[in-house]
Design a protein around this motif. Structure first.
Motif: not given
Length: 578
Positions: A335-345
């Motif tokens: 899933l594409p993530h536009v949040g912070l890099n140390d975060d995830c789904f």
């Protein structure tokens, strides 16, 4: 006279070979520009003496690419056998850089003796300077970051703006860019007897808090930063030790009145910079003009995607309970993530096999008037203390008939039983307009107006943070994919900042202007706040209570049926009446 001119050229050449600042002055004069500014001269001096692994960050408009183009020419003037590779985020951008240097060789008299000749490579994106020893590698070659880097060799790599909006707004794109630049260590030549110092120089402005430039520092690169403003004295530490240009630090320490004033006052006035800050938004301005990407900024953002449960939301029924385990086995890296890099789904690590119909389905709407703001909506369903985000989005504009109709069309699609609208807007007028549109389109649902009070960001965070921390919000991945498709189609910062995930992960108590848009996250928070009573239940306890109630119901049904059967036999069986 011609001999005198030739002698002057030789003397000038001898002088500028020793001092890149002097050469830069010649280039600026030949281009019809005013003299290089003190800041530009300082950048030039740093380039001349910088370490072999360097990250040069200067604010947008400082002229770093022009200076680096001149530096390429100066390097070849000092040693025509130097091999230089120019890499940018796109091939077109890299080619523009190379074309600029090509034109300088043709137009500067001091460089004419090195100008590419007809019998050598003279493409503006791959050319040889005159008199160079034949080699497979051109004197100057330009290539895009995602191009064929393998096979190239260079003494000097200029990585000019390799981080741009289009390759940095998701984790996946940032990781791909980091993987590409790792190839530079294989491309760079070792020192040899040509007296050429191997160097890799990055030029750029960061595009995200998780900038690729931060990761390069862990691999031995040294960063030098020239921001647009002199920072506050108490903010110097935000740039980490030795990253800020010494002249900037010294100036503001010697004269504290310079705090928050332009470092380039002749080209960028304080008023000009303020207009840019208002236009770009505080967070973008801090990245691209103040060049602040310190990791501690993450502490400001309490809403994390890793606290969401990502799972398809059915329209009719849902599992009775979930469990979230933050383990790599459950990461959703696709899933594409536009949040912070140390975060995830994450997907759920456990899903209850028992399913039930939802208890309630609502749509929360944050209305907008005319202009660029959206009328945002969030469709939420509840079961056993969990909230299920079935859809979220927005429509440009507010009370136009098309917007109202599109909102009412969502009612039958998701079986919405109640609509919650912020009534602050228009004194309840939006509610009346929507009721009329529902009537015309024969949509049946109940509308509730709610008033928002207090500081918006505090209200949003205080509403959502406990729900996320307790992993009570289940989000359909189709929402994330839909927003990513919109971002990819427009490729604009505007579309990124309209994303729910972007708004959620960049929501902070601290900076009032940190987000340009907050419509979608506001709609979500409004819906969650309206459902707080339903969400106060514990999902596991609710599932257990439901199971006990269902067991009791079935038991009563069974024994009730058995009792009726016995009575029937008593009345109509062999021992009863006939």
């Amino acid at each position: 006279m011609e001999m005198q001119n030739d002698q002057l050229i030789k003397e000038l050449e001898s002088h500028v070979k020793k001092d890149f600042k002097a050469f830069l002055g010649v280039v600026w004069d030949s281009l019809g520009l005013t003299k290089p500014t003190p800041l530009q001269l300082e950048i030039a001096e740093y380039l001349q003496n910088a370490p072999s692994r360097t990250i040069l960050q200067a604010f947008r408009g400082a002229g770093k690419s022009f200076i680096a183009g001149a530096f390429v020419c100066w390097s070849l003037l000092r040693n025509r056998h130097t091999k230089i590779l120019v890499v940018s985020a796109t091939k077109d951008r890299a080619d523009e850089f190379a074309k600029f240097t090509f034109q300088l060789f043709l137009t500067l008299r001091i460089l004419n003796s090195l100008a590419p000749q007809s019998q050598t490579r003279r493409s503006q994106s791959a050319f040889d300077v005159n008199g160079v020893v034949p080699d497979q590698m051109p004197s100057v070659k330009s290539i895009g970051l995602t191009g064929q880097l393998t096979g190239s060799r260079a003494d000097l790599i200029i990585a000019d703006d390799i981080e741009v909006l289009n390759n940095s707004y998701t984790q996946g794109l940032r990781q791909k860019a980091r993987k590409s630049v790792e190839e530079f260590d294989s491309i760079i030549k070792p020192a040899d007897n040509r007296n050429v110092k191997p160097r890799i120089i990055y030029l750029g402005t960061p595009q995200s808090l998780d900038s690729i430039y931060n990761h390069l520092e862990t691999r031995g690169y040294q960063t030098r930063i020239w921001p647009a403003y002199y920072p506050k004295l108490d903010e110097l530490a935000l740039y980490k030790k030795d990253r800020l240009a010494p002249s900037v630090v010294k100036a503001v320490q010697n004269d504290p009145t310079l705090q928050l004033k332009s470092t380039e006052p002749h080209r960028f006035s304080n008023r000009n910079l303020k207009k840019r800050e208002l236009s770009l938004g505080k967070s973008t301005f801090e990245l691209q003009f103040l060049l602040r990407t310190n990791k501690s900024d993450r502490d400001k953002y309490p809403l994390r995607t890793s606290d969401l449960i990502i799972r398809t939301v059915d329209n009719e029924i849902a599992p009775e309970s979930f469990c979230l385990t933050k383990d790599k086995d459950f990461e959703l890296n696709h899933l594409p993530h536009v949040g912070l890099n140390d975060d995830c789904f994450y997907k759920p690590s456990y899903v209850n096999a028992s399913h039930r119909p939802y208890e309630k389905t609502i749509m929360a709407i944050d209305p907008s008037g005319r202009g660029k703001n959206e009328t945002a909506y969030a469709v939420l369903k509840t079961l056993n203390g969990n909230a299920f985000l079935a859809d979220c989005g927005g429509f440009i504009g507010g009370y136009e008939e098309s917007t109202l109709t599109r909102l009412t069309d969502l009612v039958p699609k998701y079986n919405i039983s109640q609509i919650v609208i912020e009534s602050n807007f228009g004194g309840g007028m939006y509610e009346k307009l929507l009721k009329e549109t529902l009537r015309i389109n024969r949509r049946s649902t109940h509308i509730v107006g709610v008033r928002a009070s207090g500081k918006k960001k505090d209200r949003i965070i205080n509403t959502l943070e406990p729900i996320l921390n307790n992993h009570k919000l289940i989000v359909d991945p189709a929402i994330i994919e839909k927003e990513y498709a919109a971002i990819s189609a427009s490729k604009s910062a505007d579309s990124i900042e309209r994303s729910l995930i972007r708004q959620m992960t960049h929501m902070t108590h601290h900076d009032a202007a940190d987000l340009r848009y907050d419509d979608r996250i506001d709609a979500l928070a409004m819906g969650i706040q309206h459902l707080q009573a339903s969400l106060a239940r514990d999902a596991a306890n609710a599932a257990e209570a439901h199971m006990e109630a269902e067991y009791s119901r079935l038991t009563d049904l069974y024994f009730g049926f058995a009792e009726q059967t016995i009575n029937w036999r008593d009345d109509y069986g062999p021992r009863g009446r006939h």
